[in-house]
Design a protein around this motif. Structure first.
Motif, mmCIF file in Angstrom:
data_model
loop_
_atom_site.group_PDB
_atom_site.id
_atom_site.type_symbol
_atom_site.label_atom_id
_atom_site.label_comp_id
_atom_site.label_asym_id
_atom_site.label_seq_id
_atom_site.Cartn_x
_atom_site.Cartn_y
_atom_site.Cartn_z
ATOM 1 N N ASP A 53 79.771 21.640 -2.478
ATOM 2 C CA ASP A 53 78.335 21.712 -2.692
ATOM 3 C C ASP A 53 77.987 20.871 -3.912
ATOM 4 O O ASP A 53 78.653 20.958 -4.943
ATOM 5 N N ASN A 54 76.948 20.053 -3.811
ATOM 6 C CA ASN A 54 76.504 19.284 -4.973
ATOM 7 C C ASN A 54 75.798 20.218 -5.945
ATOM 8 O O ASN A 54 74.976 21.035 -5.538
ATOM 9 N N LYS A 55 76.115 20.065 -7.216
ATOM 10 C CA LYS A 55 75.538 20.938 -8.245
ATOM 11 C C LYS A 55 75.041 20.086 -9.405
ATOM 12 O O LYS A 55 75.498 18.963 -9.617
ATOM 13 N N SER A 72 72.878 24.978 -7.966
ATOM 14 C CA SER A 72 73.363 24.393 -6.719
ATOM 15 C C SER A 72 72.235 23.642 -6.010
ATOM 16 O O SER A 72 71.055 23.822 -6.318
ATOM 17 N N SER A 73 72.604 22.815 -5.057
ATOM 18 C CA SER A 73 71.620 21.970 -4.377
ATOM 19 C C SER A 73 70.643 22.785 -3.539
ATOM 20 O O SER A 73 69.535 22.326 -3.267
ATOM 21 N N THR A 74 71.031 23.970 -3.143
ATOM 22 C CA THR A 74 70.133 24.782 -2.325
ATOM 23 C C THR A 74 68.991 25.383 -3.137
ATOM 24 O O THR A 74 67.922 25.635 -2.593
ATOM 25 N N GLU A 75 69.191 25.606 -4.416
ATOM 26 C CA GLU A 75 68.134 26.214 -5.235
ATOM 27 C C GLU A 75 67.548 25.272 -6.271
ATOM 28 O O GLU A 75 66.865 25.715 -7.191
ATOM 29 N N SER A 77 65.110 22.963 -5.889
ATOM 30 C CA SER A 77 63.647 22.869 -5.829
ATOM 31 C C SER A 77 62.983 24.074 -6.492
ATOM 32 O O SER A 77 61.990 23.931 -7.205
ATOM 33 N N LYS A 78 63.524 25.252 -6.280
ATOM 34 C CA LYS A 78 62.982 26.460 -6.914
ATOM 35 C C LYS A 78 63.136 26.393 -8.432
ATOM 36 O O LYS A 78 62.199 26.687 -9.182
#
Length: 110
Positions: A53-55, A72-75, A77-78
């Motif tokens: 995972d890109n961080k 992490s890349s999933t959060e 934008s938040k």
């Protein structure tokens, strides 16, 4: 350096901004984080290492205190929305720009 969770990092960053509002600076850096905690030796390089995972590693320091977090890349934008709101609220202590130098350059004939 203290590694914090994202929400804790934002609250501590708010405290750093409030502490350095009258005098001082807060330096914030951002870089890609691959999850390695030690450097790779030059002779025996590890090939084929791909992080799952890109961080991003966010660091903030005021000269004495250093805080950091890994996002992490999933959060991202938040976190970035919360970070931009924090910056907008705490950028009231900036100095105004001196416009005299710009007007002198425009008046000089060429």
């Amino acid at each position: 350096m203290v590694l914090l969770e994202s929400e804790q990092f934002l609250t501590e960053l708010t405290r750093l901004f409030q502490k350095c509002q009258m005098s001082g600076s807060v330096f914030i850096t951002l870089k890609k984080y691959d999850g390695q905690t030690r450097s790779i030796p030059k002779k025996g390089s590890v090939e084929g290492f791909e992080p799952a995972d890109n961080k991003c590693l966010w660091r903030a320091m005021d000269g004495k205190r250093k805080i950091s977090t890994v996002v992490s890349s999933t959060e991202v934008s938040k976190f970035q929305m919360a970070y931009s709101n924090l910056l907008g609220a705490d950028m009231d202590g900036l100095k105004k720009r001196d416009k005299k130098n710009k007007s002198k350059k425009a008046k000089t004939p060429q």
